[in-house]
Design an enzyme around this catalytic site. Structure first.
Site, PDB file in Angstrom:
ATOM      1  N   ARG A   1       0.798  -1.184  -0.090  1.00  0.00           N
ATOM      2  CA  ARG A   1       0.036  -0.034   0.160  1.00  0.00           C
ATOM      3  C   ARG A   1       0.873   1.141   0.190  1.00  0.00           C
ATOM      4  O   ARG A   1       0.563   2.228   0.564  1.00  0.00           O
ATOM      5  CB  ARG A   1      -0.919   0.170   1.401  1.00  0.00           C
TER       6      ARG A   1
ATOM      7  N   ARG B   1      -3.120   6.943   0.970  1.00  0.00           N
ATOM      8  CA  ARG B   1      -3.857   8.222   1.767  1.00  0.00           C
ATOM      9  C   ARG B   1      -2.701   8.810   2.507  1.00  0.00           C
ATOM     10  O   ARG B   1      -2.934   9.879   3.012  1.00  0.00           O
ATOM     11  CB  ARG B   1      -5.127   7.857   2.329  1.00  0.00           C
TER      12      ARG B   1
ATOM     13  N   ARG C   1      -6.581  11.625  -5.886  1.00  0.00           N
ATOM     14  CA  ARG C   1      -7.787  10.869  -5.310  1.00  0.00           C
ATOM     15  C   ARG C   1      -9.091  11.795  -5.421  1.00  0.00           C
ATOM     16  O   ARG C   1     -10.087  11.416  -5.581  1.00  0.00           O
ATOM     17  CB  ARG C   1      -7.651  10.488  -3.908  1.00  0.00           C
TER      18      ARG C   1
ATOM     19  N   ASP D   1      -6.933  -2.393  -7.210  1.00  0.00           N
ATOM     20  CA  ASP D   1      -7.615  -3.179  -5.942  1.00  0.00           C
ATOM     21  C   ASP D   1      -8.193  -4.629  -6.186  1.00  0.00           C
ATOM     22  O   ASP D   1      -8.111  -5.150  -7.253  1.00  0.00           O
ATOM     23  CB  ASP D   1      -8.644  -2.437  -5.569  1.00  0.00           C
TER      24      ASP D   1
ATOM     25  N   TYR E   1     -15.075 -11.481   0.397  1.00  0.00           N
ATOM     26  CA  TYR E   1     -15.700 -10.309   0.118  1.00  0.00           C
ATOM     27  C   TYR E   1     -17.170 -10.446  -0.581  1.00  0.00           C
ATOM     28  O   TYR E   1     -18.087  -9.870  -0.516  1.00  0.00           O
ATOM     29  CB  TYR E   1     -15.007  -9.248  -0.646  1.00  0.00           C
TER      30      TYR E   1
END
Ligand SMILES: Cc1c2[nH]c(c1CCC(=O)O)Cc1[nH]c(c(CCC(=O)O)c1C)Cc1[nH]c(c(CCC(=O)O)c1C)Cc1[nH]c(c(C)c1CCC(=O)O)C2
Length: 345
Positions: free
Chosen positions: A27, A31, A40, A77, A152
């Site tokens: 990652r 952010r 973003r 992702d 998921y």
């Protein structure tokens, strides 16, 4: 000319001890970087962002420019696979991913034939990044492992202990295994496409490999991962594959021996001394720095970096975290870590 074999990451993944070891962070585009947050903010939603080659290539390159990491990982992702299979996927700010849950018996309604076309923009991102990387920096493609992606898909999002997925895997073994097979086949084709677009190494994230008893670990982690690896190899792709069965503890050695992966990523909770003894001596390992010590910084960070460098100094080793970097990590702590690992302070 610099060839692939001059890239420290690829040398380590080929089984060579590299000193100092190559470093990149899970990652690493994200952010915690102000320049990421800026891009973003221009994107309508997270899936469109991942499928926008210009924006995705830009954020893939940001941490390379800032820190000079030894690898770039394509910005995408693991939930692009359910999206490409036709499942509705969206991201809610502060809550994480949401999916319209499917039942294992719905595996036949998924659309594996559209994977390459729907995910072609990720190939385009890879080609763009490959064209502008520093020559010692390797390019990594990735996908989620079938089990983690399936959790998921049937849970409809993240979950504390994967209760629904685990109970369905026991209750409906045939349907669940079929769902895993559909995901595995789509994932293999996606990884092949990434390698053909410039990815020099591939990583398979099994973030929810934790807490599974032997028979389930074999069925939902080892077997489907082996299926992905076999198909990628059958397609002629030779790029090294890093497996990351996060949190699987004592299952790690069997995973290393039976899935066919070339290298193994370790989480921060795994006993380092035990892992050194239990894993085959020749398998390249990656990881183990606690993301929380990267947040803490200072002497604690230096100490943990030094401990891992010493512990793995006699192996082919890739320095990395034991899980993804968190958004609250001060960017200067990452700079401090890179300097420390490269012997500069
Ligand atoms: C489980 C998983 C996912 N995605 C991923 C995993 C496996 C690794 C892990 O266990 O962390 C993998 C992933 N996700 C992302 C990457 C990009 C490459 C990189 O820099 O490592 C990679 C390799 C971008 C991302 N994927 C996501 C973000 C943050 C979204 C944003 O910018 O709003 C990024 C940078 C969103 C995402 N995507 C996912 C979740 C749970 C979330 C929300 C969590 C959060 O909000 O931090 C699913």
């Amino acid at each position: 000319m610099t060839g692939a074999s001059d890239k420290p990451l690829l040398r380590a993944l080929a089984g060579e001890r590299v000193d100092p070891p190559p470093i990149w962070l899970m990652r690493q585009a994200g952010r915690y970087l102000p320049e990421y947050r800026e891009v973003r903010a221009t994107q309508p939603d997270f899936i469109s962002f991942c499928l926008n080659p210009e924006a995705a290539a830009e954020v893939t390159l940001q941490p390379i420019r800032r820190y000079g990491f030894d690898a770039a990982i394509v910005f995408a992702d693991i939930l692009l696979i359910p999206h490409a299979l036709g499942q509705k996927v969206w991201f809610v700010k502060g809550e994480g991913p949401k999916l319209e849950p499917i039942a294992p018996a719905d595996a036949g309604t998924l659309q594996p034939e559209s994977v390459e076309s729907r995910l072609a923009p990720v190939g385009e991102t890879l080609s763009r990044v490959a064209a502008s990387l520093p020559e010692t920096c390797a390019l990594i493609g990735f996908a989620g492992a079938p089990w983690t992606v399936a959790t998921y898909m049937v849970e409809g999002g993240g979950s504390k202990d994967r209760w629904t997925a685990r109970s369905l895997a026991w209750a409906q073994p045939e349907a669940f295994d079929e769902l895993l097979a559909v995901i595995a086949d789509a994932t293999a084709r996606y990884l092949v496409m990434q390698a053909q677009s410039g990815a020099e190494a591939l990583k398979v994230f099994d973030s929810w490999a934790e807490g599974l008893p032997d028979p389930l670990f074999d069925r939902v982690v080892i077997r489907p991962t082996r299926r992905v690896v076999d198909q990628v190899r059958a397609a002629g792709v030779t790029a090294p594959i890093i497996g990351f069965p996060k949190g699987c503890g004592p299952h790690y050695p069997r995973y290393a021996a039976e899935t066919g992966v070339d290298a193994i990523a370790l989480d921060h909770g795994l006993d380092t001394g035990w892992a050194r003894k239990a894993l085959p001596a020749n398998i390249p390992v990656q990881g183990q720095l606690d993301p929380a010590v990267l947040k803490a910084g200072g002497a604690a960070l230096d100490g943990e970096a030094d401990r891992l460098l010493a512990a793995w100094s006699d192996r082919p080793y890739v320095f990395n975290l034991g899980h993804g970097i968190s958004p609250d990590v001060p960017p200067e702590n990452v700079a401090r870590l890179v300097t420390r690992v490269r012997g500069g302070g």
